[in-house]
Design a protein around this motif. Structure first.
Motif, PDB file in Angstrom:
ATOM      1  N   HIS A 146     -15.262   1.836   3.159  1.00 18.83           N
ATOM      2  CA  HIS A 146     -13.589   1.810   3.661  1.00 18.83           C
ATOM      3  C   HIS A 146     -12.914   1.198   2.523  1.00 18.83           C
ATOM      4  O   HIS A 146     -12.021   1.846   2.242  1.00 18.83           O
ATOM      5  CB  HIS A 146     -13.488   1.090   5.107  1.00 18.83           C
ATOM      6  N   GLU A 147     -13.187   0.055   2.020  1.00 21.62           N
ATOM      7  CA  GLU A 147     -12.360  -0.526   0.870  1.00 21.62           C
ATOM      8  C   GLU A 147     -12.379   0.153  -0.282  1.00 21.62           C
ATOM      9  O   GLU A 147     -11.393   0.381  -1.049  1.00 21.62           O
ATOM     10  CB  GLU A 147     -12.862  -2.073   0.660  1.00 21.62           C
TER      11      GLU A 147
ATOM     12  N   GLU B  32       0.700  -1.034   0.083  1.00 22.85           N
ATOM     13  CA  GLU B  32       0.007   0.012  -0.013  1.00 22.85           C
ATOM     14  C   GLU B  32       0.768   1.033   0.168  1.00 22.85           C
ATOM     15  O   GLU B  32       0.535   2.259  -0.833  1.00 22.85           O
ATOM     16  CB  GLU B  32      -1.047   0.058   1.217  1.00 22.85           C
TER      17      GLU B  32
ATOM     18  N   ILE C 241      -0.012   6.030   6.812  1.00 17.54           N
ATOM     19  CA  ILE C 241      -0.369   4.514   6.783  1.00 17.54           C
ATOM     20  C   ILE C 241       0.764   3.978   7.763  1.00 17.54           C
ATOM     21  O   ILE C 241       0.414   2.733   8.275  1.00 17.54           O
ATOM     22  CB  ILE C 241       0.044   4.267   5.344  1.00 17.54           C
TER      23      ILE C 241
ATOM     24  N   HIS D 290      -8.958   9.334   8.234  1.00 19.58           N
ATOM     25  CA  HIS D 290      -9.198   9.213   6.855  1.00 19.58           C
ATOM     26  C   HIS D 290      -9.132  10.513   6.364  1.00 19.58           C
ATOM     27  O   HIS D 290      -8.527  10.694   5.083  1.00 19.58           O
ATOM     28  CB  HIS D 290     -10.529   8.512   6.792  1.00 19.58           C
TER      29      HIS D 290
ATOM     30  N   LEU E 237      -6.912  -4.535   1.567  1.00 18.60           N
ATOM     31  CA  LEU E 237      -6.853  -3.416   2.923  1.00 18.60           C
ATOM     32  C   LEU E 237      -7.863  -4.200   3.722  1.00 18.60           C
ATOM     33  O   LEU E 237      -8.867  -4.740   3.533  1.00 18.60           O
ATOM     34  CB  LEU E 237      -7.668  -2.168   2.346  1.00 18.60           C
TER      35      LEU E 237
ATOM     36  N   HIS F 140      -9.933   3.314   0.315  1.00 15.13           N
ATOM     37  CA  HIS F 140      -8.545   3.030   0.301  1.00 15.13           C
ATOM     38  C   HIS F 140      -8.007   2.811  -1.237  1.00 15.13           C
ATOM     39  O   HIS F 140      -7.056   3.186  -1.640  1.00 15.13           O
ATOM     40  CB  HIS F 140      -8.171   1.933   1.287  1.00 15.13           C
TER      41      HIS F 140
END
Length: 200
Positions: A144-145, A99, A194, A175, A161, A148
């Motif tokens: 949420h997914e 990521e 992150i 976020h 994720l 990201h």
């Protein structure tokens, strides 16, 4: 028959969208132990329970194979992969490493078309409650997914994720900080935030 806790969607979706949603449903169920290691995943049964086509379930399961959550065997279908705590920790570390690379590439390569989905998905995520009736909200997990994924899509590299239901964290603020760092094109700040998530 294997039982999942999610209800079928109220409106029909396109096949690829169906597969993405089913993937987002199955992955947390496996991580949470609701679907046990070694269990056979019967495509037709899952399709009936989730109210989608067998093809959408098959695609969702196929996406979980390279991530190590599901095993596919010729003539035997799909089963939940055996996994240990060490395996989960290794997968989590690897996901964060990938990521970070993808976020840096998004900052370097993403154009204004990348920024708009970051803002849109962040807005939808903020408006979706994390907890409903004292349980994780599936809609929040999906948003949420998507958030990201939007962050890394500047590099065209969406990655695995995970979700977290630690109520002590101000997830909305975390976020928003990611959004701010992305729009400021500050790769170091984005990677640092992150990295902080990894240490929690």
């Amino acid at each position: 028959m294997l039982r999942l806790i999610h209800a079928a969607p109220a409106e029909p979706e396109a096949p690829r969208s169906q597969a993405s949603v089913r993937y987002a449903q199955l992955k947390p169920d496996i991580l949470a132990g609701k679907v046990r290691p070694g269990n056979k995943l019967k495509i037709n049964d899952l399709a009936a329970q989730l109210g989608v086509s067998p093809g959408a379930v098959r695609e969702a399961l196929s996406r979980l194979v390279p991530e190590g959550f599901v095993i596919s065997q010729d003539q035997r279908g799909f089963t939940v992969a055996p996994i240990s705590i060490d395996d989960l920790l290794d997968l989590t570390r690897l996901r964060y490493d990938i990521e970070e690379i993808a976020l840096r590439r998004s900052v370097a390569e993403g154009n204004h078309g990348w920024e708009a989905p970051v803002l849109a998905t962040a807005h939808r995520l903020r408006r979706t409650p994390r907890i409903v009736d004292d349980a994780p909200n599936f809609d929040w997990l999906t948003q949420h997914e998507l958030f990201h994924r939007a962050l890394v899509n500047g590099a065209h590299s969406p990655r695995l994720l995970a979700w977290n239901v630690d109520r002590s964290r101000d997830v909305d603020a975390e976020h928003q900080a990611l959004v701010d760092a992305a729009l400021d094109r500050d790769a170091d700040a984005l990677a640092a935030r992150i990295s902080r998530r990894r240490q929690r």
